[in-house]
Design an enzyme around this catalytic site. Structure first.
Site, short mmCIF file in Angstrom:
data_model
loop_
_atom_site.label_atom_id
_atom_site.label_comp_id
_atom_site.label_asym_id
_atom_site.label_seq_id
_atom_site.Cartn_x
_atom_site.Cartn_y
_atom_site.Cartn_z
N LYS A 68 35.94 19.35 21.00
CA LYS A 68 35.22 18.83 19.68
C LYS A 68 33.92 19.90 19.65
O LYS A 68 33.09 19.88 20.72
CB LYS A 68 34.43 17.44 19.90
CG LYS A 68 34.00 17.03 18.56
CD LYS A 68 33.36 15.54 18.61
CE LYS A 68 31.90 15.40 19.34
NZ LYS A 68 30.97 16.08 18.21
N SER B 14 25.00 13.27 28.20
CA SER B 14 24.05 12.10 28.50
C SER B 14 24.69 10.96 28.98
O SER B 14 26.22 10.79 28.70
CB SER B 14 23.02 11.68 27.24
OG SER B 14 24.12 11.01 26.37
N GLY C 211 26.30 8.94 25.95
CA GLY C 211 27.56 9.65 25.58
C GLY C 211 28.57 9.24 26.37
O GLY C 211 29.87 9.05 25.86
N GLY C 212 28.49 9.89 27.68
CA GLY C 212 29.53 9.65 28.73
C GLY C 212 30.18 8.52 28.77
O GLY C 212 31.38 8.17 28.84
N GLU D 19 30.27 13.73 33.22
CA GLU D 19 29.05 14.29 34.20
C GLU D 19 28.05 13.89 33.26
O GLU D 19 27.68 14.39 32.31
CB GLU D 19 29.50 15.51 34.48
CG GLU D 19 28.38 16.05 35.58
CD GLU D 19 27.32 16.48 35.09
OE1 GLU D 19 26.29 15.64 35.05
OE2 GLU D 19 27.16 17.90 35.00
N CYS E 108 21.42 19.13 34.62
CA CYS E 108 21.72 17.86 35.22
C CYS E 108 21.25 17.86 36.60
O CYS E 108 21.07 16.86 37.04
CB CYS E 108 23.22 18.10 35.39
SG CYS E 108 24.41 18.20 34.08
N GLU F 201 16.10 8.91 34.16
CA GLU F 201 16.21 10.15 33.94
C GLU F 201 15.20 10.64 32.83
O GLU F 201 15.49 9.94 31.57
CB GLU F 201 17.48 10.76 33.69
CG GLU F 201 17.45 12.49 33.47
CD GLU F 201 18.76 13.00 33.40
OE1 GLU F 201 19.80 12.30 33.38
OE2 GLU F 201 19.02 14.40 33.42
#
Lengths: 489, 489
Positions: free
Chosen positions: B146, B204, B207-208, B227, B264, B354
């Site tokens: 994507k 993020s 999203g993940g 991740e 990350c 975070e």
């Protein structure tokens, strides 16, 4: 005696399993292997009481149980031997350059305490002291096992042997926790507990999928490996039956009724093409199945499910009986083989549902193209079997290519029942046969489900796990700077 | 130009990816490796247009992008070389006895077409032609990528290079599908498509986790490796700062602000004990952070999130500013370091969230026991770093033991930023840093996410995959009858 533990009791056992896990993390690979051999000895030393108890609880024949016990002992020993080689720690060392490029070392360690749910159909090999328990401990994980309601006394005898082995080795009992209770809440409490880091299950689709959903939807999702069985189709390629119908029918029926059909790898679907001497073959199947006596299943619940699933199948339009076994006793499973056309099968999803027990469905296809159409709609399977010649493989490449995407084990001839405990065995497969096609529950590779990598960057040698130290004290094969070697560094 | 593909367009691309997958399944390991090297060449051949485009879209410095491009090329090459060794097929052969014991052979094959979602912070190395794409193709899986909304033109240039590589090799374009669209529905359509068998994501937590939930809840659940970053705590053991405060503060601040804190592995938490010269250290941190200029982040959305997360942190009781960087321009990220007591941290979950950007939080602990208490409440992390001496490890074993259960990479000294692409790298970790602690997204081991085993029982030699044939034409290491060997059989 049926015991239903309270939520508090279960939580205490789970919390205790952290101590067992920490212990297993502290000892070396070689020690873990030694511990497993001692557990194997303890299981082997269990006497006729175990066999008799399991027979009483499961109705499985004594001889079969003796064999299954030997298999269980072998699982502990062969997994221990595999672990000891270091193959599963996958030690990798990149030495860096002492400056910009760091010294990095990685190996696989246990993922944490594992909750295990055994199967009713293998009271030894896939239950309390079964392959899941052996592979979790082999991975360095403590286990919390939920007693199987179908064979609680057998479970308890096995649990006692495991704990005796742990004690004799000097390991804490918390390496193996034992939870009792038949309600769904017990399983849910176990899988939801934050200390539990992975789950293994063997059994029905309903049970496995429920645990999977709990595991992946908890606050901290965890991997749940559920092996949930399948219908294990057998494809008979054109020409194969010619002169072979009687022998093949006998072989097939023997596989269908083996263990009263109570195997994950039981062949539930047999596909033939009409050009072949199908009517002869059906007569042979009928003759063979008629000779099968009725038999007690594992427990009343399974018998009831079997009878219901069978009558659901019979009720479908276009399904006809080829032959049925004897029905001499009450509450037993009567073996049966039905038939239907491929067109009927393709129209009706009920026909592809697993009937757990000694029943199989013959699907008559107009030609190999229609056989392929059936294959295409089948869900993921543990196994697919081809009764075929080498020429067939050449001629029907697409059939085999599709099959490879849909199953965990492909057989050329033979029958899918019989799952050997060897490195090359894959007992797994695409969903819904399991919840993760990347893992097996049989063979030493089963330990992979319960290990995760960790890297140590610029870590002082003396504080590294033995697997990663310069001197390679365990003498395992490692990858050092891109090369496989058993040398020290 | 922003393109939003229709659901029909996406479905056509996904269905096409099956052809690409089948192609990759047909070619040998060696051919797959050769294809990857050609893709690497095509990426390498991309000229300044790529760097300029990525710079314009991401605001990342040109020099950094040149380095990231080289890293990306290296990923394709090193994964190709690793794959060619046969290490990931894990070929196992059990020859049986020609009678009761079957001849069984197992290897790992591609799991099926993989949907990949790239990260904004590495427009090359973790995006279109990044490690996920390279490892999926290396595993024998086609990819549907994507397009990243943060750098669409960069994505398109990279996609073009991949397709050119495929064409030059003679592979169908369907090996790499490219989907465009920024809405959540696009991602959902992709992940829910039954042809897709695995998902990889870097970005993020929100999203993940959303993709994970879609993947595990679809009718056929599939593995989703996401991740999702972490706060990468750095633990400073007592005594370490003595005589070392200035050097360490400089080093730490450099890591915090590297790449405008958009890694990350950015260190978001720094734990010290009060006995140490903490006031001196804070002055050094303040001096170092004050010298940091403000900088443009990847895109406006990230800047907004950063400013919000920072002000949320500041708003918490007990959080005070140690020092802040310059704020010379509009819409930039201003670097900052805050402090709070361990007691405050333990009371307030907001402090462990975070803050994606150049901000870090210093936690002052009364003693090592309190440091351990903080460690205990931290969720899973990609990395944990110890600024310590070897003596500290001896004295504080429990601290290290807990850390090993909570992270994917443990550092002794140094800083967590900088993730080398080597065998020994583990870029992963317990949830919520990833959705499956058993896998890495960096290093050749990343291919494991996309492979699954299949066994062939009594299968004729000439129809076996090359990896499993008697003659071992690929000369890979295999386990034959329990022994590792590169010999033929």
């Amino acid at each position: 005696m049926h015991i239903e533990m309270s939520s508090e009791q279960i939580q205490a056992i789970v919390e205790d399993s952290l101590i067992g896990y920490q212990y297993l993390q502290r000892i070396s690979l070689a020690e873990r292997a030694a511990l497993m051999h001692i557990v194997a000895d303890e299981i082997e030393a269990l006497d006729d009481e175990l066999i008799q108890t399991a027979h009483d609880e499961s109705a499985l024949p004594m001889a079969r149980l003796v064999g299954e016990k030997a298999r269980t002992v072998n699982q502990w020993r062969s997994y221990a031997n595999a672990i000891k080689t270091g193959i599963y720690v996958e030690a990798r060392i990149d030495t860096g350059d002492g400056a910009a490029k760091a010294n990095i070392r990685k190996y696989n360690k246990g993922i944490g305490p594992v909750a295990i749910f055994g199967a009713s159909n293998f009271p030894f090999a896939f239950s309390t002291a079964g392959g899941d328990t052996a592979s979790a401990i082999g991975a360095g994980c403590s286990v919390v096992f939920k007693e199987h309601p179908g064979h609680p006394k057998t479970s308890q005898l096995m649990a006692k042997a495991i704990v005796q082995g742990l004690t004799r080795f000097g390991a804490p009992e918390s390496v193996f926790g034992y939870v009792q209770g038949g309600s769904h809440e017990v399983g849910e409490t176990l899988v939801k507990h934050p200390v539990i880091k992975a789950v293994a299950f063997t059994g029905s689709f309903g049970g496995g999928k429920a645990l999977y959903d709990i595991g992946v939807c908890r606050e901290e999702p965890i991997p749940v490996f559920a092996e949930m069985g399948s219908i294990n189709p057998v494809f008979v390629l054109p020409g194969y039956l010619k002169g072979n119908a009687a022998r093949f029918a006998t072989q097939y029926v023997a596989s269908v009724v083996l263990g009263v059909g109570q195997f994950c790898t039981n062949p539930g679907l047999l596909l033939v093409v009409k050009d072949d001497p199908v009517e002869d073959f059906k007569r042979e199947l009928s003759a063979a199945i008629t000779q099968v006596g009725d038999a007690k299943m594992l427990h009343a619940g399974i018998t009831k499910s079997y009878i219901e699933a069978k009558s659901r199948l019979v009720d479908q339009t276009g399904v006809t009986l080829i032959g049925e076994g004897a029905a001499a006793q009450e509450n037993t499973a009567v073996a049966a083989i039905y038939s239907a056309s491929a067109a009927t099968f393709l129209e009706n999803n009920v026909l592809s549902e697993e009937v757990f027990g000694p029943t199989s469905l013959l699907i008559e296809c107009e030609n190999v193209e229609e056989m392929e159409a059936v294959l295409k709609v089948l869900p993921g399977q543990l196994t697919m079997t081809f009764a075929a010649t080498e020429d067939d493989i050449k001629q029907h490449t697409s059939l085999f290519n599709i099959a490879q995407e849909k199953c965990g084990r492909l057989l050329f001839g033979g029958m899918p029942t019989g799952v050997e405990v060897v490195y090359a065995m894959h007992h797994g497969g695409p969903y819904p046969s399991t919840t993760d096609s990347r893992f097996t529950s049989v063979g030493p590779d089963a330990v992979k489900r319960f290990m995760r990598p960790i890297s140590y960057q610029n870590w002082p040698n003396e504080f590294l796990p033995l697997e990663l130290r310069d001197e390679n004290p365990l003498q395992i094969e490692r990858i050092i700077d891109n090369r496989r070697t058993t040398a020290s560094h």
